[in-house]
Design an enzyme around this catalytic site. Structure first.
Site, PDB file in Angstrom:
ATOM      1  N   HIS A  17       4.921   5.939 -16.722  1.00  9.43           N
ATOM      2  CA  HIS A  17       5.516   6.339 -15.449  1.00  9.43           C
ATOM      3  C   HIS A  17       6.142   5.104 -14.806  1.00  9.43           C
ATOM      4  O   HIS A  17       5.593   3.998 -14.892  1.00  9.43           O
ATOM      5  CB  HIS A  17       4.437   6.923 -14.538  1.00  9.43           C
ATOM      6  CG  HIS A  17       4.959   7.455 -13.246  1.00  9.43           C
ATOM      7  ND1 HIS A  17       5.270   6.633 -12.178  1.00  9.43           N
ATOM      8  CD2 HIS A  17       5.242   8.715 -12.841  1.00  9.43           C
ATOM      9  CE1 HIS A  17       5.711   7.362 -11.176  1.00  9.43           C
ATOM     10  NE2 HIS A  17       5.706   8.639 -11.550  1.00  9.43           N
ATOM     11  N   ASP A  19       6.321   3.793 -11.857  1.00 14.49           N
ATOM     12  CA  ASP A  19       5.453   2.997 -10.985  1.00 14.49           C
ATOM     13  C   ASP A  19       4.375   2.279 -11.786  1.00 14.49           C
ATOM     14  O   ASP A  19       3.979   1.154 -11.458  1.00 14.49           O
ATOM     15  CB  ASP A  19       4.795   3.887  -9.933  1.00 14.49           C
ATOM     16  CG  ASP A  19       5.802   4.492  -8.967  1.00 14.49           C
ATOM     17  OD1 ASP A  19       6.855   3.861  -8.738  1.00 14.49           O
ATOM     18  OD2 ASP A  19       5.536   5.589  -8.450  1.00 14.49           O
ATOM     19  N   LYS A  20       3.898   2.916 -12.840  1.00 20.47           N
ATOM     20  CA  LYS A  20       2.849   2.299 -13.651  1.00 20.47           C
ATOM     21  C   LYS A  20       3.403   1.187 -14.546  1.00 20.47           C
ATOM     22  O   LYS A  20       2.677   0.230 -14.855  1.00 20.47           O
ATOM     23  CB  LYS A  20       2.137   3.359 -14.491  1.00 20.47           C
ATOM     24  CG  LYS A  20       1.183   4.191 -13.668  1.00 20.47           C
ATOM     25  CD  LYS A  20       0.013   3.332 -13.250  1.00 20.47           C
ATOM     26  CE  LYS A  20      -0.589   3.743 -11.953  1.00 20.47           C
ATOM     27  NZ  LYS A  20      -1.421   2.726 -11.350  1.00 20.47           N
ATOM     28  N   GLU A  45       4.777  -8.430  -7.017  1.00 20.63           N
ATOM     29  CA  GLU A  45       5.364  -7.089  -6.896  1.00 20.63           C
ATOM     30  C   GLU A  45       6.486  -6.938  -7.917  1.00 20.63           C
ATOM     31  O   GLU A  45       7.233  -7.889  -8.184  1.00 20.63           O
ATOM     32  CB  GLU A  45       5.936  -6.879  -5.494  1.00 20.63           C
ATOM     33  CG  GLU A  45       4.987  -7.211  -4.356  1.00 20.63           C
ATOM     34  CD  GLU A  45       3.848  -6.228  -4.212  1.00 20.63           C
ATOM     35  OE1 GLU A  45       3.926  -5.128  -4.816  1.00 20.63           O
ATOM     36  OE2 GLU A  45       2.883  -6.552  -3.511  1.00 20.63           O
ATOM     37  N   GLU A  58       4.276 -14.013  -4.352  1.00 19.45           N
ATOM     38  CA  GLU A  58       3.794 -15.365  -4.127  1.00 19.45           C
ATOM     39  C   GLU A  58       2.725 -15.732  -5.139  1.00 19.45           C
ATOM     40  O   GLU A  58       1.907 -14.896  -5.519  1.00 19.45           O
ATOM     41  CB  GLU A  58       3.182 -15.490  -2.718  1.00 19.45           C
ATOM     42  CG  GLU A  58       4.131 -15.107  -1.590  1.00 19.45           C
ATOM     43  CD  GLU A  58       4.216 -13.610  -1.387  1.00 19.45           C
ATOM     44  OE1 GLU A  58       5.369 -13.102  -1.270  1.00 19.45           O
ATOM     45  OE2 GLU A  58       3.174 -12.948  -1.370  1.00 19.45           O
ATOM     46  N   LYS A 173       3.044  13.012 -16.640  1.00 19.64           N
ATOM     47  CA  LYS A 173       2.181  13.323 -15.501  1.00 19.64           C
ATOM     48  C   LYS A 173       1.259  14.467 -15.879  1.00 19.64           C
ATOM     49  O   LYS A 173       1.644  15.369 -16.626  1.00 19.64           O
ATOM     50  CB  LYS A 173       3.008  13.764 -14.284  1.00 19.64           C
ATOM     51  CG  LYS A 173       3.648  12.664 -13.482  1.00 19.64           C
ATOM     52  CD  LYS A 173       4.303  13.270 -12.243  1.00 19.64           C
ATOM     53  CE  LYS A 173       4.672  12.204 -11.233  1.00 19.64           C
ATOM     54  NZ  LYS A 173       5.191  12.799  -9.979  1.00 19.64           N
ATOM     55  N   PHE A 238      12.933  17.013 -20.849  1.00 21.26           N
ATOM     56  CA  PHE A 238      12.495  15.783 -20.171  1.00 21.26           C
ATOM     57  C   PHE A 238      12.653  14.638 -21.174  1.00 21.26           C
ATOM     58  O   PHE A 238      11.681  14.099 -21.680  1.00 21.26           O
ATOM     59  CB  PHE A 238      11.050  15.935 -19.701  1.00 21.26           C
ATOM     60  CG  PHE A 238      10.479  14.759 -18.948  1.00 21.26           C
ATOM     61  CD1 PHE A 238      11.260  13.698 -18.503  1.00 21.26           C
ATOM     62  CD2 PHE A 238       9.115  14.727 -18.678  1.00 21.26           C
ATOM     63  CE1 PHE A 238      10.713  12.626 -17.822  1.00 21.26           C
ATOM     64  CE2 PHE A 238       8.541  13.654 -17.999  1.00 21.26           C
ATOM     65  CZ  PHE A 238       9.339  12.607 -17.567  1.00 21.26           C
ATOM     66  N   ASP A 246      13.876   7.404 -12.982  1.00 22.09           N
ATOM     67  CA  ASP A 246      13.385   7.299 -11.611  1.00 22.09           C
ATOM     68  C   ASP A 246      12.892   5.869 -11.403  1.00 22.09           C
ATOM     69  O   ASP A 246      12.147   5.351 -12.223  1.00 22.09           O
ATOM     70  CB  ASP A 246      12.236   8.294 -11.395  1.00 22.09           C
ATOM     71  CG  ASP A 246      11.853   8.456  -9.940  1.00 22.09           C
ATOM     72  OD1 ASP A 246      12.587   7.958  -9.070  1.00 22.09           O
ATOM     73  OD2 ASP A 246      10.822   9.096  -9.676  1.00 22.09           O
ATOM     74  N   ALA A 247      13.292   5.238 -10.322  1.00 16.58           N
ATOM     75  CA  ALA A 247      12.896   3.852 -10.076  1.00 16.58           C
ATOM     76  C   ALA A 247      11.389   3.739  -9.884  1.00 16.58           C
ATOM     77  O   ALA A 247      10.724   4.674  -9.428  1.00 16.58           O
ATOM     78  CB  ALA A 247      13.619   3.306  -8.844  1.00 16.58           C
ATOM     79  N   ARG A 252       2.553   2.151  -5.737  1.00 17.57           N
ATOM     80  CA  ARG A 252       2.862   3.461  -5.148  1.00 17.57           C
ATOM     81  C   ARG A 252       1.923   4.572  -5.603  1.00 17.57           C
ATOM     82  O   ARG A 252       2.082   5.715  -5.185  1.00 17.57           O
ATOM     83  CB  ARG A 252       4.305   3.858  -5.460  1.00 17.57           C
ATOM     84  CG  ARG A 252       5.301   3.138  -4.603  1.00 17.57           C
ATOM     85  CD  ARG A 252       6.608   3.869  -4.492  1.00 17.57           C
ATOM     86  NE  ARG A 252       7.275   4.034  -5.768  1.00 17.57           N
ATOM     87  CZ  ARG A 252       8.585   4.278  -5.879  1.00 17.57           C
ATOM     88  NH1 ARG A 252       9.338   4.354  -4.792  1.00 17.57           N
ATOM     89  NH2 ARG A 252       9.137   4.428  -7.056  1.00 17.57           N
ATOM     90  N   LYS A 253       0.966   4.263  -6.470  1.00 14.81           N
ATOM     91  CA  LYS A 253       0.083   5.320  -6.981  1.00 14.81           C
ATOM     92  C   LYS A 253      -1.380   5.035  -6.607  1.00 14.81           C
ATOM     93  O   LYS A 253      -2.262   5.075  -7.455  1.00 14.81           O
ATOM     94  CB  LYS A 253       0.261   5.435  -8.500  1.00 14.81           C
ATOM     95  CG  LYS A 253       1.592   6.059  -8.894  1.00 14.81           C
ATOM     96  CD  LYS A 253       1.662   7.509  -8.472  1.00 14.81           C
ATOM     97  CE  LYS A 253       2.983   8.175  -8.806  1.00 14.81           C
ATOM     98  NZ  LYS A 253       4.061   7.775  -7.881  1.00 14.81           N
ATOM     99  N   LYS A 273      -2.535  -8.206  -7.287  1.00 17.38           N
ATOM    100  CA  LYS A 273      -3.229  -8.996  -6.275  1.00 17.38           C
ATOM    101  C   LYS A 273      -4.441  -9.680  -6.888  1.00 17.38           C
ATOM    102  O   LYS A 273      -5.275  -9.033  -7.531  1.00 17.38           O
ATOM    103  CB  LYS A 273      -3.680  -8.097  -5.128  1.00 17.38           C
ATOM    104  CG  LYS A 273      -2.530  -7.462  -4.357  1.00 17.38           C
ATOM    105  CD  LYS A 273      -3.046  -6.543  -3.257  1.00 17.38           C
ATOM    106  CE  LYS A 273      -1.878  -5.900  -2.513  1.00 17.38           C
ATOM    107  NZ  LYS A 273      -2.348  -4.957  -1.479  1.00 17.38           N
ATOM    108  N   LYS A 277      -7.788 -11.156  -2.421  1.00 14.44           N
ATOM    109  CA  LYS A 277      -7.259 -10.073  -1.590  1.00 14.44           C
ATOM    110  C   LYS A 277      -8.285  -8.947  -1.555  1.00 14.44           C
ATOM    111  O   LYS A 277      -8.529  -8.288  -2.553  1.00 14.44           O
ATOM    112  CB  LYS A 277      -5.936  -9.543  -2.142  1.00 14.44           C
ATOM    113  CG  LYS A 277      -4.712 -10.386  -1.793  1.00 14.44           C
ATOM    114  CD  LYS A 277      -4.619 -11.646  -2.580  1.00 14.44           C
ATOM    115  CE  LYS A 277      -3.294 -12.357  -2.345  1.00 14.44           C
ATOM    116  NZ  LYS A 277      -3.253 -13.662  -3.033  1.00 14.44           N
ATOM    117  N   ASP A 279      -8.122  -6.087  -0.359  1.00 12.15           N
ATOM    118  CA  ASP A 279      -7.579  -4.781  -0.741  1.00 12.15           C
ATOM    119  C   ASP A 279      -8.109  -4.380  -2.112  1.00 12.15           C
ATOM    120  O   ASP A 279      -8.431  -3.215  -2.351  1.00 12.15           O
ATOM    121  CB  ASP A 279      -6.048  -4.832  -0.819  1.00 12.15           C
ATOM    122  CG  ASP A 279      -5.387  -4.623   0.516  1.00 12.15           C
ATOM    123  OD1 ASP A 279      -6.075  -4.188   1.457  1.00 12.15           O
ATOM    124  OD2 ASP A 279      -4.180  -4.896   0.619  1.00 12.15           O
TER     125      ASP A 279
END
Length: 393
Positions: A17, A19-20, A45, A58, A173, A238, A246-247, A252-253, A273, A277, A279
């Site tokens: 995917h 994003d992945k 990122e 960074e 998906k 598909f 798709d960008a 995002r997931k 990260k 961090k 998060d």
């Protein structure tokens, strides 16, 4: 009293995917820096689109003289990730896509909040709230819908990469809806599976014929019934997939990465990260604590919230919720947690041994519900704190 009878749905996405793909590159860059220097600071990122990957963020090293040397490796790291995922399409190919590296040194103003100096303990790398969750749905103590949605896609990736199913593509998906009865998952009400494929002549029925045996292999016996609603490649062809279709973007997931919507999420993404961090590291610690609470028999279901302020070492709050399933009161669990584990950023990293290059493997198929690995991967999935928690209440 929480609801006992309901239908709940979670989705997963494959390693291909868009994003992945970005999560994988960001975490592979992180691993490369941690492999060279365990205390490296990384916030990486990635953005991907047709024939293009852009990497920014960074990085910080105590040996600043080697920073350029390590940055020079980033392009090769990204190409290796894309190749391993399986992209060799005309408009997204590991060998030919353009890769731009915009990584730069970490802000000194961020570093001063994190670094230990004088009488100041090492602080959190950011403010925020983090949640961990565990439930008795599966042996892994994960919510069943997201667990099986992940497992389906992992299995399809295995047979694609082995050559057993060569017409499947990397982008996919899944979505699983489960009916709960008396609080336990008992039946699949619907299955949604969309997977990229290589042959435009293949219909949705053709793709279902390929994937259905693997889906049935993954889901517990008896859960799929004649009433189960199937949607396999419901839009038809598909073939154009991945970043060309798709960008993609790192982070995002976050619901796919965690509990599939079955539990709260603090909002912070994980991939790219380093573990200063919170998060990332505190979300891992919260999962570790929640899982050990359930493994200890203190509750059948548990969520843990931790909160932090940038530059401050100790968590500002610890909150436990057992959703009415607790054998001990939540306040006792919170007190036990404080005595059982050092929840400063340094304490978390030490306890779970997070300063290791163990993150690229987390980038797809969930950060939780995976087996702990000999090299320290998925250390937050251990249940070695259960007895300590029991003794503390």
């Amino acid at each position: 009293m929480p609801r006992q009878n309901y239908v709940f749905t979670s989705e997963s996405v494959s390693e291909g995917h868009p994003d992945k793909v970005c999560d994988r590159i960001s975490d592979a860059v992180l691993d490369a820096f941690l492999g060279q220097q365990p205390e490296a600071r990384v916030a990486c990122e990635t953005f991907a689109t047709t024939n293009r990957v852009v990497i920014g963020g960074e990085v910080g090293l105590t040996d600043k003289g080697k920073l350029d040397e390590y940055l020079d490796r980033v392009e090769d790291i990204a190409r290796d990730c894309i190749r391993d995922i399986g992209y060799e399409q005309e408009k997204f190919h590991w060998k030919t896509c353009e890769i731009t590296n915009l990584l730069h040194p970490q802000s000194a103003h961020i570093a001063q909040g994190v670094d230990a100096t004088g009488n100041k303990d090492e602080g959190a790398g950011d403010q925020g709230i983090m949640f961990g969750y565990a439930v008795e749905d599966t042996p892994e103590l994960m919510p069943a819908p997201i667990h099986y949605a992940h497992q389906v896609l992992r299995r399809l990736a295995e047979v694609r990469k082995s050559g057993q199913e060569p017409t499947l593509g990397p982008d996919a998906k899944s979505q699983i809806s489960l009916r709960y009865e008396n609080g336990k998952p008992v039946e699949v009400t619907s299955i949604v599976l969309s997977t990229q494929h290589r042959d435009e002549s293949q219909s949705s029925d053709d793709i279902r014929d390929i994937v259905e045996p693997y889906i049935r292999e993954i889901l517990p016996e008896g859960w799929i019934t004649e009433a189960t609603d199937w949607h396999v490649n419901p839009t038809g062809i598909f073939v154009i997939g991945g970043p060309d279709g798709d960008a993609g973007l790192t982070g995002r997931k976050i619901i796919v990465d965690t509990y599939g919507g079955a539990a709260p999420h603090g909002g912070g993404a994980f991939s790219g990260k380093d573990p200063t961090k919170v998060d990332r590291s505190a979300a891992y610690a919260a999962r570790y604590l929640a899982k050990n609470v359930v493994a200890a028999g203190m509750a059948k279901r548990c969520s843990i919230q931790l909160s932090y302020a940038i530059g401050v070492a100790q968590p500002l709050s610890i909150y436990a919720d057992t959703y009415g399933t607790g054998e001990v009161h939540e306040e006792q669990i919170e007190k036990a947690i404080r005595t059982a584990m050092d929840l400063t950023p340094r304490g978390i990293r030490t306890h779970l041994e997070l300063n290791r290059p163990i993150y690229a493997r987390t980038a797809a198929y969930g950060h939780f519900g995976r087996a702990p690995e000999p090299d320290g991967g998925f250390s937050w999935e251990k249940t070695d704190l259960a007895e300590t928690l029991k003794r503390a209440v």
